[in-house]
Design an enzyme around this catalytic site. Structure first.
Site, short mmCIF file in Angstrom:
data_model
loop_
_atom_site.label_atom_id
_atom_site.label_comp_id
_atom_site.label_asym_id
_atom_site.label_seq_id
_atom_site.Cartn_x
_atom_site.Cartn_y
_atom_site.Cartn_z
CB CYS A 61 -41.53 59.87 -20.73
SG CYS A 61 -41.37 60.03 -19.22
CB ALA A 62 -46.63 60.66 -20.47
#
Length: 332
Positions: A61-62
């Protein structure tokens, strides 16, 4: 940003700047009220397919902290549902990547996923559907109104009815005035596990109410304008309209048209029980207005089990060996 290998698996967790080809992309934001739960089975299948193909899988994810950690935990739970819990699976991830920390909403969803047995599909599971219903209630209450009728789960109208416990003991609740049956064991909410006693609440205070899931006889109290005059509230009907004047809280009345006694109250925003625990949403029958009796089902007992076998009930609802059908007290 670095990627880290999940201990014991050819799975890697990292942020968006990690460089591997196999990536799971789940279209949800890292906020507590996002529904990541519905995506977990597909994510688990994706990971397993990659591993079965002989490759490694990067879940990212980020930041490689919350969403990706949630998916990795779901995979570990799916592999060892009886050996791991969401918290113990998180600790395994932290051995390789200490910054892993799913937000509180995702951890709750992992607990539900684990409670369901980590199924291949969650959408038809009653636990998931009840969670969605609670989300709808919370969103409505946040806007200062009752939920829409079509979003409320009337538990006794579901295609698959909740089962009685298998201990041989169950509970039946009746209106004290007219003796109309109001609820049985599967529809009673046990809020003891989530009890948070107020500092001002005396010790050993019994619950003044028995909290229930929504049942179809409650419809006229919860949604007054949805039932036409003279209509049978127990009839099988489909109500899709939204009752603009549905109250956020109010009284429950006996569904017997010849009785109509005040038997409890409801509050979609929740209310605090006399034992100190909060119930949200709260639909409660007042113990002073109903009779509560335990029933024995001999067929449900196993061979050699004692007739005194009991069931664990919420505070103030402990089963006793003698029943006084006229009082509703001391029975539970």
């Amino acid at each position: 940003m670095a990627m880290n290998q999940v201990p014991g698996h050819n799975i890697y967790i990292g942020g968006k700047h990690s460089h591997l080809i196999n990536i799971i992309s789940i279209p949800v934001d890292d906020v507590e009220d996002e529904n990541l739960l519905e995506h977990l089975p597909a994510a688990v299948r994706f990971i397993q397919a990659g591993l079965d193909g002989g490759g490694g899988v990067l879940v990212h994810c980020a930041m490689g902290k919350s969403r990706s950690a949630t998916v990795c935990i779901a995979y570990l739970l799916h592999q060892q549902p009886g050996a791991l819990t969401p918290q113990s699976a998180l600790e395994i991830l932290r051995q390789a990547r200490p910054l892993c920390e799913p937000n509180d909403g995702f951890m709750k969803q992992l607990e539900l996923y684990h409670e369901m047995g980590c199924p291949d599909d969650v959408t038809e599971n009653p636990v998931y559907q009840r969670w969605l219903y609670h989300r709808d209630v919370e969103e409505s209450v946040a806007c200062g109104r009752a939920p829409e009728l079509k979003s409320v789960r009337f538990e006794d109208e579901l295609p698959v009815q909740p089962k009685e416990n298998n201990t041989g003991r169950s509970v039946e609740i009746k209106c004290r005035k007219c003796r109309r049956t109001l609820a049985t064991t599967p529809f009673i909410i046990n809020h003891e596990q989530n009890q948070q006693r107020s500092a001002r609440a005396p010790a050993n205070v019994e619950c003044a109410h028995v909290f229930l899931h929504p049942l179809k006889w409650m419809r006229p109290s919860l949604f007054p304008s949805s039932v036409q005059d003279g209509a049978d509230p127990d009839a099988d009907s489909t109500y899709d309209e939204y009752s603009a004047d549905a109250p956020l809280s109010g009284r429950l009345t006996c569904p017997n048209s010849g009785c109509g006694a005040n038997i409890g109250k409801f509050a979609w925003q929740g209310m605090q029980c006399s034992c100190g625990g909060w119930v949200v949403p709260a639909i409660g029958l007042a113990k002073a207005r109903v009779d509560i009796a335990s029933r024995t089902n001999l067929a449900a007992r196993g061979p050699g089990e004692s007739p005194a076998l009991g069931i664990r009930m919420p505070p103030g609802m402990r089963a006793s060996e003698t029943n006084d059908p006229g009082s509703g007290r001391g029975n539970l």
